[in-house]
Scaffold this motif. Structure first.
Motif, PDB file in Angstrom:
ATOM      1  N   ALA A 183       0.859  -1.170   0.057  1.00  0.00           N
ATOM      2  CA  ALA A 183       0.054   0.054   0.066  1.00  0.00           C
ATOM      3  C   ALA A 183       1.070   1.304  -0.130  1.00  0.00           C
ATOM      4  N   GLY A 184       1.907   1.378   0.757  1.00  0.00           N
ATOM      5  CA  GLY A 184       2.731   2.435   0.958  1.00  0.00           C
ATOM      6  C   GLY A 184       3.544   2.612  -0.378  1.00  0.00           C
ATOM      7  N   ILE A 214       2.601   1.720  -3.392  1.00  0.00           N
ATOM      8  CA  ILE A 214       1.520   1.999  -4.661  1.00  0.00           C
ATOM      9  C   ILE A 214       1.190   3.537  -4.403  1.00  0.00           C
ATOM     10  N   ARG A 215       1.332   4.049  -3.278  1.00  0.00           N
ATOM     11  CA  ARG A 215       0.874   5.438  -3.091  1.00  0.00           C
ATOM     12  C   ARG A 215       2.295   6.493  -3.321  1.00  0.00           C
ATOM     13  N   HIS A 216       3.348   5.875  -2.921  1.00  0.00           N
ATOM     14  CA  HIS A 216       4.501   6.709  -2.799  1.00  0.00           C
ATOM     15  C   HIS A 216       5.905   6.158  -3.671  1.00  0.00           C
ATOM     16  N   ARG A 217       5.559   5.139  -4.395  1.00  0.00           N
ATOM     17  CA  ARG A 217       6.670   4.529  -5.189  1.00  0.00           C
ATOM     18  C   ARG A 217       7.480   3.839  -4.525  1.00  0.00           C
ATOM     19  N   LEU A 272       0.423   4.239   4.571  1.00  0.00           N
ATOM     20  CA  LEU A 272      -0.277   5.400   3.609  1.00  0.00           C
ATOM     21  C   LEU A 272       0.061   6.655   3.825  1.00  0.00           C
ATOM     22  N   ARG A 273       0.619   6.933   5.350  1.00  0.00           N
ATOM     23  CA  ARG A 273       0.994   8.278   5.218  1.00  0.00           C
ATOM     24  C   ARG A 273       2.606   8.420   5.098  1.00  0.00           C
ATOM     25  N   ASN A 274       3.228   7.407   4.420  1.00  0.00           N
ATOM     26  CA  ASN A 274       4.915   7.394   4.215  1.00  0.00           C
ATOM     27  C   ASN A 274       5.467   7.583   5.465  1.00  0.00           C
TER      28      ASN A 274
END
Length: 362
Positions: free
Chosen positions: A120-121, A123-126, A275-277
């Motif tokens: 998930a991380g 996918i959102r932040h590469r 998800l918040r990196n």
């Protein structure tokens, strides 16, 4: 329009532990019908979620990495309570319940939770970043603890079967507790910076720092929640065992059910952080919970086994040893560089799927 609060806490988080304690007092010692089983199960899950919420409030006050330690300890106390309650209830297959639950916790965390957070991380932040110093320290302790408590009992010769003699069990429990204590000291005092966010990254605040009043209230409600969880879990223990037997599922499924139940809220907390990196926070939560599970569960059930002469099977079968070894090897490779992508997350989730599939169809 702002939601009403009590000293900064949502009313539901205050009412749930009180309702759970009242339900426990009203139904203790009574036979549970299907309707009551559903009610008790729902209240138990809600109380677990609320317990972790209050642990988060406390954690927010004390900061990182102490905050993740509070969450890990709270979840582990719940898990130990469930295991001990079911062991004391007796019945078949309880001798291996602690082993199955601890093994399931390690597999769920190292493959399911970490894999989901990495995927998930990324996918959102590469890609996601974390401190190698902290993750490698946690993995080294995890490898030592799992080998001492879950693998060596299969190869000792003092007692027949995958068990420890009382003196060996006492030694393993003491060493587990000691090693976990050293890890906590390193994490919170000696090398605290190893477990904080990497340089250049800042913490994102979810809410204002709680006032002293809400902090004290959360501490009291957390204790009440844990008491309620212990009692309600003991009431549900026979129903869980009978359900697994009725479904003709392997006994290890009981341990997986317990582990998934208590890790659900912590999984959600770790996923939100990813998800918040804030992957370091996710790893602190996940690996800290795995270490607390072994470092506290094994001494607790070992003491119970010695004092009450309750049989305790710890050694894993060959298939589970292979899965555990592969999990530790892949985790070491994944966390060795300080960065990860979706590929590493997918690998861990495939291992998690294999664990679940082979548990149901051994």
């Amino acid at each position: 329009m702002p939601r009403p609060t009590l000293l900064g806490l949502p009313p539901s988080t205050v009412a749930t532990p009180l309702v759970a304690c009242a339900l426990l007092a009203a139904s203790w010692g009574q036979a549970l019908g299907w309707m009551m089983l559903l009610v008790v199960s729902g209240v138990l899950i809600a109380t677990v979620l609320v317990a972790v919420f209050h642990a988060e409030v406390i954690a927010h006050r004390v900061g990182e990495p102490l905050g993740t330690l509070v969450l890990a300890l709270a979840v582990t106390v719940i898990e130990v309570s469930l295991i001990v309650s079911m062991m004391l209830s007796g019945g078949e297959n309880v001798a291996a319940l602690a082993r199955d639950t601890v093994f399931a916790t390690v597999m769920i965390i190292c493959n399911g939770v970490i894999g989901l957070c990495l995927l998930a991380g990324a996918i959102r932040h590469r890609f996601v970043s974390f401190r190698v110093e902290g993750t490698s320290s946690a993995l080294s302790v995890l490898a030592a603890l799992t080998t001492l408590t879950l693998i060596l009992p299969e190869f000792t010769t003092t007692t027949p079967g995958p068990t420890y003699a009382p003196s060996q069990l006492a030694f393993a429990g003491l060493m587990s507790l000691l090693l976990y204590g050293v890890f906590v000291f390193v994490q919170t005092v000696r090398h605290r910076d190893f477990f904080r966010l990497p340089d250049g990254m800042t913490e994102e605040e979810d809410h204002a720092t709680p006032a002293h009043g809400s902090l004290s209230l959360s501490l009291g409600l957390l204790l009440a929640s844990l008491v309620a969880v212990v009692g309600l879990a003991k009431m549900l223990a026979p129903a869980i065992q009978h359900g697994v037997e009725a479904a003709s599922a392997p006994a290890a499924v009981v341990g997986i059910a317990i582990a998934m139940l208590v890790l659900l809220p912590e999984t959600w907390a770790a996923l939100r952080a990813a998800l918040r990196n804030r992957m370091q926070t996710s790893l602190n939560l996940a690996l800290g919970s795995a270490l607390a599970t072994i470092g506290l569960t094994i001494p607790a059930v070992g003491l119970l086994s010695i004092m009450l002469d309750v049989p305790l099977v710890l050694g894993l079968p060959a298939k589970e040893i292979v899965l555990l070894f592969l999990t530790l090897l892949v985790s070491t490779i994944t966390l060795a560089s300080g960065q990860a992508t979706v590929l590493q997350g997918a690998v861990h989730l495939v291992l998690f799927a294999a664990f679940l599939f082979l548990a149901i169809i051994p």
